[in-house]
Write a protein that holds these residues in place. Structure first.
Motif, PDB file in Angstrom:
ATOM      1  N   GLU A  97       8.311  11.256   3.335  1.00  0.00           N
ATOM      2  CA  GLU A  97       7.023  11.609   3.074  1.00  0.00           C
ATOM      3  C   GLU A  97       6.062  10.969   3.858  1.00  0.00           C
ATOM      4  OE1 GLU A  97       6.672  11.322  -1.477  1.00  0.00           O
ATOM      5  OE2 GLU A  97       7.111   9.217  -0.859  1.00  0.00           O
ATOM      6  N   ASP A 143      12.078   9.711  -5.774  1.00  0.00           N
ATOM      7  CA  ASP A 143      10.822   9.692  -5.068  1.00  0.00           C
ATOM      8  C   ASP A 143      10.583   8.492  -4.691  1.00  0.00           C
ATOM      9  OD1 ASP A 143       8.484  10.599  -4.139  1.00  0.00           O
ATOM     10  OD2 ASP A 143       7.593  11.273  -6.114  1.00  0.00           O
ATOM     11  N   ASP A 144       9.778   8.114  -3.615  1.00  0.00           N
ATOM     12  CA  ASP A 144       9.102   6.891  -3.266  1.00  0.00           C
ATOM     13  C   ASP A 144      10.335   5.815  -2.883  1.00  0.00           C
ATOM     14  OD1 ASP A 144       6.701   8.001  -4.142  1.00  0.00           O
ATOM     15  OD2 ASP A 144       6.653   6.738  -6.012  1.00  0.00           O
TER      16      ASP A 144
HETATM   17 CA    CA Z   1       6.407   9.955  -3.462  1.00  0.00          CA
END
Ligand code: CA
Ligand code: C2E
Ligand code: CA
Ligand code: CA
Length: 279
Positions: free
Chosen positions: A236, A179-180
């Motif tokens: 995202e 993630d991220d």
């Molecule tokens: Ca994220």
């Protein structure tokens, strides 16, 4: 100067006490909220950029306090982590989200994955993979429909035990995503060391891809590298048609963001899945 020093000291002790009291009050609130079932999951669809179909859904926690209203996870997750409450809370998220996803997949001819955010403390539990296995059995969700989201900071500490747990989860058939991506240490070496299936490019890069050539170049380079390592890429924070067009052009696999849908309560997402309203 001495007098002033003393009053400063008093000022600070009062301040620290207030902070500690506030922290304790919040901690108690959080504990009660868990007992009173004041937490709710929202679900944000993730689409396949080629077909436009919803292929995955990320579970995002909300706290609905009767007095304070809807509280964002950025406010209470750090506190839940400090106090250890993240363990029962995270377990609740896993069970609730897997239950919901299993229901969706039973009434839906096109199965979706459920993506769940993990905290480092969960991954550090010696029996974490067994806990996941039990939840999958209990909810009858297929392991490859569960995608666990990790962050780079979770992987730098406790390398060995985390690696063992992640390998077990992988063997069970679960999917793992990073993630991220781009906000932390951003080492693609993690992809080599950990059994990661998917990279989620952080929204801070996606935001300006149509106007900032650097962000466009970074997003393109990360996508190319991830693909050559046989990993999938999710973008995202997709907020505009221009984002979608650019991401499509550079062959990003999946997209998530307000342009597609905000996070929604389960019943609203059920509706979206039934309508099969593609982008
Ligand atoms: Ca994220
Ligand atoms: P995240 O995992 O990066 O989740 C994506 C966040 O971006 C969500 O914020 C989502 O509402 C927001 N978002 C989605 N699309 C867009 C967009 O197009 N533009 C913008 N500006 N934002 C968008 P949210 O729901 O407030 O969650 C914040 C963070 O809290 C999450 O970031 C995640 O790190 C954490 N979190 C949420 N649920 C859980 C959970 O169940 N467990 C744990 N450990 N952490 C969670
Ligand atoms: Ca996430
Ligand atoms: Ca992010």
């Amino acid at each position: 100067a001495k007098k002033r020093g003393k009053s400063c000291y008093q000022f600070f002790t009062t301040d620290i006490n207030t902070a500690a009291t506030e922290q304790l009050a919040l901690e108690n609130l959080l504990r009660e909220a868990l007992a009173r079932k004041e937490f709710q999951l929202y679900y944000q669809p993730i689409i396949d950029l080629e077909s436009g179909a919803i292929v995955s859904v990320e579970a995002l926690i909300r706290w609905l306090d009767p007095q304070l209203g809807l509280i964002s996870p950025d406010t209470f997750i750090p506190l839940a982590e400090e106090t250890g409450l993240i363990l029962p809370l995270g377990e609740w998220v896993l069970l609730t989200a897997c239950t919901q996803a299993s229901i969706w997949n039973q009434c839906n001819p096109y199965p979706i994955r459920i993506a769940i955010n993990l905290s480092a403390h969960q991954l550090e539990q010696a029996d974490f993979s067994e806990r996941v296995s039990k939840i999958l059995k209990k909810t009858a969700l297929l392991p490859h429909h569960l995608e666990l989201e990790l962050t780079e900071s979770m992987l730098i500490n406790r390398m060995e035990s985390s690696l063992k747990t992640l390998n077990t989860l992988k063997k069970m058939g679960c999917r793992l995503s990073l993630d991220d991506f781009g906000t932390g240490y951003s080492s693609l070496a993690y992809l080599k060391r950990f059994p990661i299936d998917t990279v989620k490019i952080d929204r801070s890069f996606v935001q300006d891809i149509s106007i900032d050539p650097d962000d466009a170049a970074i997003t393109t380079a990360v996508t190319t590298m991830a693909h050559s390592l046989k990993r999938k890429v999710i973008a995202e924070g997709v907020e505009t048609r221009e984002h979608v067009d650019f991401l499509n052009k550079i062959n990003v696999d999946e997209a998530q963001g307000y342009f597609i849908s905000h996070p929604l309560p389960a019943s609203d997402l059920s509706q979206l899945l039934k309508e099969r309203r593609y982008l």
